[in-house]
Design a protein around this motif. Sequence first.
Motif, mmCIF file in Angstrom:
data_model
loop_
_atom_site.group_PDB
_atom_site.id
_atom_site.type_symbol
_atom_site.label_atom_id
_atom_site.label_comp_id
_atom_site.label_asym_id
_atom_site.label_seq_id
_atom_site.Cartn_x
_atom_site.Cartn_y
_atom_site.Cartn_z
ATOM 1 N N THR A 39 44.126 38.677 36.209
ATOM 2 C CA THR A 39 44.291 40.116 36.378
ATOM 3 C C THR A 39 43.507 40.914 35.337
ATOM 4 O OG1 THR A 39 46.309 40.044 35.055
ATOM 5 C CG2 THR A 39 46.568 39.904 37.449
ATOM 6 N N GLU A 45 49.360 43.462 40.757
ATOM 7 C CA GLU A 45 48.119 43.557 40.005
ATOM 8 C C GLU A 45 46.987 42.891 40.782
ATOM 9 O OE1 GLU A 45 48.225 43.039 35.656
ATOM 10 O OE2 GLU A 45 50.282 42.362 36.004
ATOM 11 N N LYS A 91 43.809 40.795 41.315
ATOM 12 C CA LYS A 91 43.210 39.651 40.634
ATOM 13 C C LYS A 91 41.711 39.664 40.849
ATOM 14 C CE LYS A 91 47.153 36.612 40.584
ATOM 15 N NZ LYS A 91 47.693 35.306 40.861
#
Length: 86
Positions: free
Chosen positions: A23, A4, A6
Amino acid sequence: MSSEKKSKITVDIYGQQYTIVGTESSSHIRLVASMVDDRMREISAKNPNLDVSRLAVLTAINAIHDYLKLKDRLDYLEMEQSKEKD
């Protein structure tokens, strides 16, 4: 390592700047920061003699209290829904 992406955003909470990394979207982080700021100001207005540390703790206590009430309500609704399916 997480896949994911950030994001890093600087927000203002009760006159202090904080850099938040997460995230979630920038708009979500801003919303959370705004809600924390609003709650701190609300509590401070009712208790003007609180220092910032105590104000932060009371804000956290209020937030967790609200979270637990909502979680209990969600658990109850999920239980009721599962009863209806049986």
